[in-house]
Design a protein around this motif. Structure first.
Motif, PDB file in Angstrom:
ATOM      1  N   ASP A  33      46.846 -11.133  18.340  1.00 24.80           N
ATOM      2  CA  ASP A  33      47.293 -10.327  18.734  1.00 24.80           C
ATOM      3  C   ASP A  33      45.964  -8.904  20.342  1.00 24.80           C
ATOM      4  O   ASP A  33      45.324  -8.920  19.992  1.00 24.80           O
ATOM      5  CB  ASP A  33      48.183  -9.101  17.800  1.00 24.80           C
ATOM      6  N   ASP A  34      46.672  -8.403  20.932  1.00 21.34           N
ATOM      7  CA  ASP A  34      45.956  -7.528  21.449  1.00 21.34           C
ATOM      8  C   ASP A  34      44.916  -7.747  22.599  1.00 21.34           C
ATOM      9  O   ASP A  34      43.869  -7.183  22.402  1.00 21.34           O
ATOM     10  CB  ASP A  34      46.035  -6.584  20.713  1.00 21.34           C
ATOM     11  N   GLU A  79      53.169  -9.014  26.703  1.00 26.42           N
ATOM     12  CA  GLU A  79      53.542  -7.825  25.945  1.00 26.42           C
ATOM     13  C   GLU A  79      54.177  -5.969  26.476  1.00 26.42           C
ATOM     14  O   GLU A  79      52.641  -6.277  27.614  1.00 26.42           O
ATOM     15  CB  GLU A  79      53.061  -7.284  25.040  1.00 26.42           C
TER      16      GLU A  79
HETATM   17 CA    CA Z   1      50.471  -5.862  20.658  1.00 31.83          CA
END
Ligand code: CA
Ligand code: C2E
Ligand code: CA
Length: 539
Positions: free
Chosen positions: A427-428, A483
């Motif tokens: 993630d990220d 995202e």
């Molecule tokens: Ca994220």
């Protein structure tokens, strides 16, 4: 920030914070006050010096103008009634100079006030002569008795056949009481000749410092000379006198700064109390009834369908307001309650999804797992209900890079999760400092580009970097989720970019919503997005 705040939850720490904040605010505001007070005092000194200097020079200029006017007298060294008449005319000009004199053969013969003198008066050798002071000769402390001014002493200026007695200039007018000042005539060396103010000040300053400021614990002083003239001004500030005269202001400043510091420290304490009160309230009420699951759709760019969702947690506060995870996740992590919370979340999501999502609809469900829990063997166990019906659900865990995870361990976990049918997403990706090389070696199933890339304003550096970030994720051979896609332009840009993006998540597709809205979205589909161009092959 959250971790630092955590240190101050304890009331004892809050007291220390209050005292510290008070001290810092007080010292800072008092320093600002003192600096502005001193700069005002500096300004007062400078402007007062300049004013006094220009007064002194203005008189010399007036004398020169008088001399220029008298030059029209016919040549000769005799003092005629016509000469005396002209001297009187000159002295009546409203320029502060009242006494003009006529000099013949080196002696004063007549003056504007006394007329023809009973005997010519010799002035002797000048104290400052023409060579130093331009066209003027100067005498100081001359006994003016011979010119009809009994028991008076003064300064005389002479140019050619004419001379003037310089009037005394009062420099006490408007002088701050803590400031000493002396005007002098000084050709740049030798003895300075007192003009007005406090006698001897210039010489004292000169002994302390030839040029500019001199400092000591009790006084600050400076000599200033006007370039091209022989007029100088000495100033000295007595620090005890300045303090004494500023006592009223100082007392006022102390009171004001204390009030300001009290206000600032009070605000900080109130914030900490609110924050700590929230923490206690949250931990007391961390129950399934207060937990809210939000589902954010994930859009598959190939099938043009919503094929899954990310489950995001919220907490309903006792007043009914919704609290977002950035406020309570740090508390859960600090209190070691994260796993218990995740267990509650997964159970709730299972109940909602299995009950409401149509059974013929396959979805991939993504859960965020805190780095400290990722290494725990309990994760697959939590997700078992979803894993039990692979025809309806597949599951992925999202982890953020953290120093809490050792990469060798992470790799083992990823493999063991995969063996149980659980995907792992990084993630990220690209946020903050990521060790991209380490991330590249992990066999994660997908990477989610940090939302800051897709949310960046058009043409900003981050927006430009979006394509590079996609290419980089592509280069390590993983599925790519972008995202934070909030606009149709960004979506089209991604679909038309040089590398394919497999999944898209963002407000443009859907905000995180409750289960009913999410299921409604599934039913309604995304017909508008079907027309959009298919993603390209990577260049
Ligand atoms: Ca994220
Ligand atoms: P995340 O994992 O990066 O989740 C995505 C966050 O970005 C969510 O914020 C989502 O609302 C927001 N977002 C998604 N698309 C957009 C968009 O187009 N524009 C904007 N402005 N925002 C968008 P949220 O729900 O506030 O979650 C914040 C973070 O809290 C999450 O970031 C995740 O790291 C963490 N989190 C949320 N729920 C859980 C949980 O149950 N467990 C754990 N460990 N962390 C969670
Ligand atoms: Ca996430």
């Amino acid at each position: 920030m959250k971790h630092t705040l955590g240190l101050f939850i304890d009331p004892k720490h809050q007291r220390i914070v209050y005292i510290l904040a008070f001290a810092i605010a007080f010292v800072t505001s008092f320093a600002i006050f003192t600096a502005s007070y001193l700069s005002n005092a500096y300004f007062a000194i400078s402007s007062y010096t300049q004013l006094s200097l220009s007064n002194l020079n203005r008189q010399t200029e007036a004398a020169i103008r008088g001399f220029d006017a008298l030059e029209s007298l016919p040549p000769g060294n005799a003092c005629t009634p016509a000469t005396i008449e002209r001297l009187r005319d000159a002295s009546f000009l409203p320029d502060g100079i009242n006494e003009f004199m006529f000099v013949g053969n080196g002696k004063v013969l007549c003056t504007s006030t006394s007329g023809l003198l009973p005997a010519p008066v010799s002035l002797g050798e000048p104290h400052i002569d023409r060579s130093a002071a331009g066209p003027l000769d100067l005498w100081f402390d001359v006994n003016l008795g011979a010119f009809g001014h009994r028991s008076e002493y003064g300064t005389i200026l002479q140019r050619g056949r004419f001379a003037v007695i310089m009037p005394k200039v009062d420099i006490s007018l408007g002088r701050p009481p803590w400031l000493d000042i002396e005007g002098v005539y000084w050709p740049g060396s030798g003895i300075p000749f007192h003009a007005n103010g406090t006698p001897g000040l210039f010489a004292v300053n000169l002994a302390a410092d030839q040029d500019g400021w001199s400092w000591s614990s009790r006084r600050v002083a400076r000599n200033t000379c006007v370039h091209g003239t022989y007029t100088c001004m000495a100033v000295a500030v007595s620090i005890p006198a300045l303090l004494w005269h500023s006592l009223g202001w100082l007392a006022l400043a102390v009171v004001f700064c204390a009030l300001l510091a009290g206000f600032a420290a009070g605000r900080i304490r109130a914030f900490l109390q609110r924050y700590s009160a929230f923490e206690a309230r949250f931990l007391r009420n961390m129950t399934p009834e207060r937990l809210v699951c939000s589902y954010q759709a994930v859009f598959d760019t190939t099938s043009r369908e919503i094929t899954g969702c990310e489950v995001l947690s919220r907490w309903r506060d006792i007043d009914g307001s919704i609290v977002y995870p950035d406020r309570f996740i740090p508390i859960l992590e600090r209190e070691g309650q994260m796993l218990a919370f995740t267990r509650m979340m997964v159970r709730r999501a299972w109940n909602e999804l299995s009950e409401i999502v149509p059974p013929d609809r396959h979805l991939q469900i993504n859960f965020n797992i805190s780095p400290q829990d990722f290494l725990k063997s309990e994760i697959p166990h939590l997700l078992e209900p979803f894993l039990a019906i692979p025809e309806r659900f597949s599951v992925a865990v999202e982890i953020v890079e953290s120093d809490k995870i050792n990469f060798a361990d992470a790799e083992k976990i990823i493999e063991s999760l995969r063996a149980k049918g659980i995907k792992t997403y990084i993630d990220d990706f690209g946020a903050g400092y990521s060790n991209l090389e380490n991330l590249a070696h992990l066999s994660a199933d997908a990477v989610k580009l940090d939302k800051s890339f897709a949310m960046a304003p058009p043409h900003s550096l981050m927006a430009e970097m979006l394509d590079f970030a996609v290419q980089m994720a592509h280069a390590i051979g993983r599925s790519i989720v972008v995202e934070g896609v909030e606009t149709q332009e960004r979506l089209e840009h991604l679909l038309n970019g040089p590398c394919p993006v497999h999944f898209i998540q963002g407000y443009f597709i859907s905000r995180p919503v409750d289960i009913r809205s999410f299921v409604a979205l599934l039913a309604q589909g995304t017909p508008a997005l079907h027309a959009l161009q298919r993603p390209q092959k990577c260049a």
